[in-house]
Design a protein around this motif. Structure first.
Motif, PDB file in Angstrom:
ATOM      1  N   GLU A   2      22.093  70.109  38.874  1.00 11.89           N
ATOM      2  CA  GLU A   2      20.731  70.532  38.580  1.00 11.89           C
ATOM      3  C   GLU A   2      19.966  69.398  37.892  1.00 11.89           C
ATOM      4  O   GLU A   2      20.480  68.744  36.987  1.00 11.89           O
ATOM      5  N   LYS A   3      18.722  69.190  38.327  1.00 15.60           N
ATOM      6  CA  LYS A   3      17.898  68.150  37.708  1.00 15.60           C
ATOM      7  C   LYS A   3      17.294  68.672  36.405  1.00 15.60           C
ATOM      8  O   LYS A   3      16.969  69.856  36.297  1.00 15.60           O
ATOM      9  N   GLY A  47      21.179  67.973  33.515  1.00 15.96           N
ATOM     10  CA  GLY A  47      21.010  69.316  34.064  1.00 15.96           C
ATOM     11  C   GLY A  47      20.074  70.117  33.185  1.00 15.96           C
ATOM     12  O   GLY A  47      19.016  69.637  32.788  1.00 15.96           O
TER      13      GLY A  47
END
Length: 117
Positions: A2-3, A47
């Motif tokens: 996840e960014k 994340g």
């Protein structure tokens, strides 16, 4: 993976500017590749989280835990599990230990790095 959100990026930026006394002490130990030439960054979004210090090459996260962490043990465990799933090892040090005996913290991190390298 996840960014990081824009919110977490902004929080990390603010946290780098306004570090706590404990974080400042840990940064004094880690900056400028003082541990075997290993580069650490401070207040980094990974994340959905912002970690206190990270070495991306070793996938090592260092956390300075104040009293509030005693109230959020489950959240910290979930966070640590997420980071472990992403391949990171998390070392946590209590703020009082960092301020009373920073050399012990430095040695603990150094020993961990030596075992991995």
């Amino acid at each position: 993976m996840e960014k990081p959100s824009d919110r977490n990026r902004a929080f990390a930026r603010r946290s780098r500017i306004a570090m706590t006394d404990t974080e400042t002490e840990v940064w004094r130990l880690l900056r400028d590749r003082r541990l075997h030439g290993v580069k650490f960054r401070r207040q980094v979004p990974i994340g959905p989280y912002v970690v206190d210090f990270v070495c991306h090459v070793l996938k090592l996260v260092i956390e300075a835990d104040g009293g509030v962490h005693r109230l959020r043990e489950e959240a910290d465990a979930n966070r640590d599990a997420w980071l472990a799933e992403a391949g990171y090892t998390v070392l946590r040090f209590d703020n009082s230990m960092i301020l009373r005996n920073p050399n012990l913290v430095f040695e603990g991190i150094r020993e961990h790095i030596q075992r991995r390298g």
